[in-house]
Design a protein around this motif. Structure first.
Motif, PDB file in Angstrom:
ATOM      1  N   VAL A   8       0.827  -1.209   0.000  1.00  0.00           N
ATOM      2  CA  VAL A   8       0.000   0.000   0.000  1.00  0.00           C
ATOM      3  C   VAL A   8       0.857   1.254   0.000  1.00  0.00           C
ATOM      4  N   PHE A   9       1.873   1.264   0.857  1.00  0.00           N
ATOM      5  CA  PHE A   9       2.620   2.492   1.087  1.00  0.00           C
ATOM      6  C   PHE A   9       3.920   2.561   0.304  1.00  0.00           C
ATOM      7  N   HIS A  10       4.080   1.719  -0.714  1.00  0.00           N
ATOM      8  CA  HIS A  10       5.282   1.764  -1.541  1.00  0.00           C
ATOM      9  C   HIS A  10       5.375   3.116  -2.242  1.00  0.00           C
ATOM     10  N   GLY A  11       6.450   3.841  -1.942  1.00  0.00           N
ATOM     11  CA  GLY A  11       6.667   5.114  -2.606  1.00  0.00           C
ATOM     12  C   GLY A  11       5.628   6.171  -2.276  1.00  0.00           C
ATOM     13  N   LYS A  12       4.796   5.933  -1.238  1.00  0.00           N
ATOM     14  CA  LYS A  12       3.758   6.877  -0.822  1.00  0.00           C
ATOM     15  C   LYS A  12       2.809   7.249  -1.963  1.00  0.00           C
ATOM     16  N   ARG A  13       2.679   6.352  -2.943  1.00  0.00           N
ATOM     17  CA  ARG A  13       1.802   6.651  -4.079  1.00  0.00           C
ATOM     18  C   ARG A  13       0.338   6.665  -3.678  1.00  0.00           C
ATOM     19  N   HIS A  14      -0.015   5.798  -2.739  1.00  0.00           N
ATOM     20  CA  HIS A  14      -1.434   5.612  -2.437  1.00  0.00           C
ATOM     21  C   HIS A  14      -1.831   6.206  -1.088  1.00  0.00           C
ATOM     22  N   THR A  15      -0.945   6.980  -0.471  1.00  0.00           N
ATOM     23  CA  THR A  15      -1.214   7.483   0.884  1.00  0.00           C
ATOM     24  C   THR A  15      -2.458   8.369   0.917  1.00  0.00           C
ATOM     25  N   PHE A  16      -2.562   9.306  -0.025  1.00  0.00           N
ATOM     26  CA  PHE A  16      -3.707  10.212  -0.024  1.00  0.00           C
ATOM     27  C   PHE A  16      -5.011   9.446  -0.215  1.00  0.00           C
ATOM     28  N   LEU A  17      -5.028   8.525  -1.167  1.00  0.00           N
ATOM     29  CA  LEU A  17      -6.236   7.746  -1.423  1.00  0.00           C
ATOM     30  C   LEU A  17      -6.571   6.860  -0.231  1.00  0.00           C
ATOM     31  N   PHE A  18      -5.537   6.350   0.426  1.00  0.00           N
ATOM     32  CA  PHE A  18      -5.733   5.535   1.623  1.00  0.00           C
ATOM     33  C   PHE A  18      -6.406   6.358   2.714  1.00  0.00           C
ATOM     34  N   LEU A  19      -5.919   7.583   2.943  1.00  0.00           N
ATOM     35  CA  LEU A  19      -6.502   8.453   3.967  1.00  0.00           C
ATOM     36  C   LEU A  19      -7.932   8.853   3.604  1.00  0.00           C
ATOM     37  N   LEU A  20      -8.158   9.108   2.311  1.00  0.00           N
ATOM     38  CA  LEU A  20      -9.508   9.461   1.862  1.00  0.00           C
ATOM     39  C   LEU A  20     -10.475   8.307   2.094  1.00  0.00           C
ATOM     40  N   THR A  21     -10.013   7.098   1.826  1.00  0.00           N
ATOM     41  CA  THR A  21     -10.832   5.903   2.089  1.00  0.00           C
ATOM     42  C   THR A  21     -11.165   5.805   3.577  1.00  0.00           C
ATOM     43  N   PHE A  22     -10.159   6.058   4.392  1.00  0.00           N
ATOM     44  CA  PHE A  22     -10.337   6.015   5.839  1.00  0.00           C
ATOM     45  C   PHE A  22     -11.405   7.019   6.292  1.00  0.00           C
ATOM     46  N   VAL A  23     -11.322   8.239   5.774  1.00  0.00           N
ATOM     47  CA  VAL A  23     -12.270   9.297   6.148  1.00  0.00           C
ATOM     48  C   VAL A  23     -13.689   8.935   5.724  1.00  0.00           C
ATOM     49  N   THR A  24     -13.854   8.430   4.511  1.00  0.00           N
ATOM     50  CA  THR A  24     -15.196   8.090   4.025  1.00  0.00           C
ATOM     51  C   THR A  24     -15.805   6.947   4.830  1.00  0.00           C
TER      52      THR A  24
END
Length: 638
Positions: A8-24
């Protein structure tokens, strides 16, 4: 688990989408909790007379009635309205906190006067909020899975291109392809399950249980009884699922390998009439997969019914205890049970999601087994770019082995620029290995290979291979047009493509095709004959215009007429291109400047055809046998 998170966190590519998923997902939880409050407001018809005018014992007497009536009727009108009652109750401290919450909620919304209208708007707003958060939570989790899967496939393909040829000899195509497709997809799905179980579920449980304990600590005591009953089956199933998943994915590799072998060797299967044998092998793997999938399904589906039974019993107990023992109002009890259901629902889903997480862990272990492999051949940090080839290629005491036995033993020779050097010898002598060492498909174990006095280890692999054009004994053609196969990723004008095809004696059969150079070649060149495949591969090598041309049995599948024309094409390159040729048809290399005779991995003789014929008995015997075979072939043609 660590490998799963690295995806998931390889190269921080998906960090924003991960956090957005968490918030929703948090939004969905809050919306669901609001639904329960709304349910309580809807079902709360108002306070009864005993709650409003009752004394500490819950009974109504003239004194308590008169005292509270006066407090409610602040304007001394002799009449109290529902609004007056709601305002009074909202300021009172109730034994049941839920009563306080519902009364204050109704007072805040002024529901007494515009009850129906406000109620409709309240339901509408909560429904819109729930629908919005639900859509975005599902969309972002799906989008996160898609992007993780794409990223893993990309990383996998990029990485295996750096791995040595020995890696591809140790793994079959079915295993490698199932890892890049199946495992990457499973990991992406498991990441969503991990988010649900280890982020969303704790948030839902902590907030909802806080509300439950705040509303009624007596009713919430049942949770301490239910938790152990829930955890035990989850732990037992988790262990089983992980074990079965490993067996299942290993069997899937074997299943894919059997299928790919059958499809790749369909001609051999049909010629030998071995369809029944192939089906038996396929059926064995298929039956084993069915057995493992059945066991996996059993454990996947077993826990949810058990947890559903436990949580349903707990809810029934809470409802009865609250209604008949604690004398909780029905609307308040519905809100509490609704919140408790919100807390139990992720627990019931936990087992299902956890089974998916375990599958993802196993898949990530398999995928990262490849991603963690370090390339055996890497550019030196100070590697130079090989700009050109000007003088010579020199093999200096080269030793090489694939496993335990030495294939090449102390090989030393030199090829000067513009020379045509042929390498001959019996099958298995090490001829093709010599050719594969030059572009560093493998690295020598002892000795060195030098170009213009510089070790090939001191230059970048790309610049080295840019100087080499290679035609193997088993040419590979892509499922693309003839034009694309010849150009192979380069932007080359049509006239140069046609010139390369003509030099490789491929123009004749290309022009006979319905779409000529735009003709689509079947997978692995199955729509072409062996000779046609080799001529296209030769055209692809010639169009590269590299100063070094390596031909490994490049004419082995050509008829005599085509071989002669390709031979003339090779002769036409003499002097302008440095050629290193391996050929069993010795007539192809009779005009070579020098011939190297390899026997048992050693260079035993070197010189022109005439020199070797006179001094090397093994070469003389090979030449005579080859010459007689050619004569017999020509006699049969006439």
């Amino acid at each position: 688990m660590r490998l799963l998170l690295r995806a998931v966190f390889h190269g921080k590519r998906h960090t924003f989408l991960f956090l957005l998923t968490f918030v929703t997902l948090f939004g969905v939880t809050m919306a669901t909790q609001l639904e329960m409050i709304t349910l309580g407001v809807i079902t709360n018809s108002g306070a009864d007379a005993f709650k409003v005018f009752g004394n500490e014992d819950g009974n109504i007497d003239p004194e308590s009635f008169s005292e509270k009536f006066t407090k409610i009727d602040k304007k001394h009108r002799g009449v109290i309205t529902p609004e007056d009652t709601t305002a009074y109750l909202s300021k009172q401290k109730h034994k049941n906190p839920l009563s306080t919450v519902l009364v204050k909620f109704k007072h805040l919304l002024h529901m007494s006067g515009n009850g129906l209208k406000i109620l409709v708007w309240m339901i509408f707003v909560v429904a819109i909020f729930k629908a919005t958060t639900l859509f975005f939570s599902r969309f972002t989790t799906r989008l996160l899975a898609i992007r993780i899967s794409k990223d893993l496939r990309e990383r996998y393909f990029e990485h295996i291109q750096l791995l040595p040829m020995s890696f591809f000899q140790q793994h079959n195509i079915g295993s490698l392809s199932s890892r890049v497709v199946g495992d990457a997809h499973q990991i992406s799905l498991s990441v969503n399950s991990w988010i649900t179980n280890y982020l969303h579920t704790p948030f839902t449980l902590s907030t909802t249980l806080f509300y439950c304990f705040y509303l009624s600590w007596q009713l919430s005591l049942v949770i301490f009884v239910a938790v152990p009953l829930v955890i035990v089956p989850v732990l037992l199933v988790t262990r089983k699922v992980k074990q079965i998943t490993r067996q299942l994915q290993k069997n899937q590799e074997g299943f894919a390998a059997v299928l790919i072998d059958y499809l790749a060797g369909i001609q051999t299967v049909k010629i030998f009439g071995m369809e029944a044998f192939s089906f038996k092998k396929y059926d064995e793997q298929n039956a084993k997969m069915q057995q493992l999938e059945t066991r996996s399904a059993k454990y996947d589906l077993l826990t949810r019914p058990i947890l559903h039974f436990i949580t349903t019993c707990c809810l029934i107990f809470v409802f009865l205890f609250g209604l008949y023992i604690l004398k909780v109002n029905l609307s308040e009890l519905l809100v509490y049970c609704g919140l408790l259901h919100i807390a139990y629902e992720p627990i019931k889903k936990f087992a299902d999601e956890n089974a998916n997480v375990q599958k993802g862990i196993v898949a990530s272990e398999r995928l990262f087994q490849v991603l963690h492999l370090k390339p055996e051949i890497e550019d030196h940090k100070d590697a130079k770019v090989l700009e050109s080839f000007n003088e010579s290629i020199r093999f200096d005491g080269v030793w090489f082995k694939y496993e335990d036995d030495w294939v090449l033993k102390d090989i030393s020779f030199e090829v000067k620029k513009g020379e045509t050097v042929a390498i001959v010898g019996a099958t298995g002598a090490g001829k093709s290995t010599i050719l594969q060492l030059l572009p560093r498909l493998y690295d020598v174990q002892k000795g060195d290979i030098l170009i213009d006095g510089t070790s090939i280890r001191e230059v970048t692999q790309k610049s080295l291979r840019d100087q080499v054009a290679y035609v193997s004994q088993r040419p590979f053609l892509f499922n693309d047009t003839i034009r694309a196969n010849i150009a192979y990723g380069q932007d080359i004008p049509q006239d140069k493509i046609e010139l390369a095809a003509e030099r490789a004696h491929a123009t004749g059969f290309i022009n006979e095709m319905s779409e000529t150079y735009d003709t689509l070649i079947a997978e692995m060149g199955k729509s072409l004959s062996g000779g046609q495949q080799q001529r296209l591969a030769l055209a692809r090598a010639l169009i590269k215009n590299a100063p070094i041309l390596i031909l490994d049995e490049a004419t082995s599948s050509l008829d005599s007429v085509s071989e002669e024309k390709v031979k003339q094409a090779i002769l036409g390159l003499k002097g302008s291109v440095t050629q290193i040729i391996v050929a069993h048809r010795l007539s192809t290399i009779e005009h070579a400047d020098r011939i190297l005779f390899i026997q048992g991995g050693r260079l035993v003789a070197e010189g022109t055809k005439t020199d070797l014929y006179a001094t090397c008995d093994a070469f003389k015997e090979m030449w005579d046998l080859n010459f007689r075979a050619n004569q017999l072939y020509q006699h049969q043609l006439t």
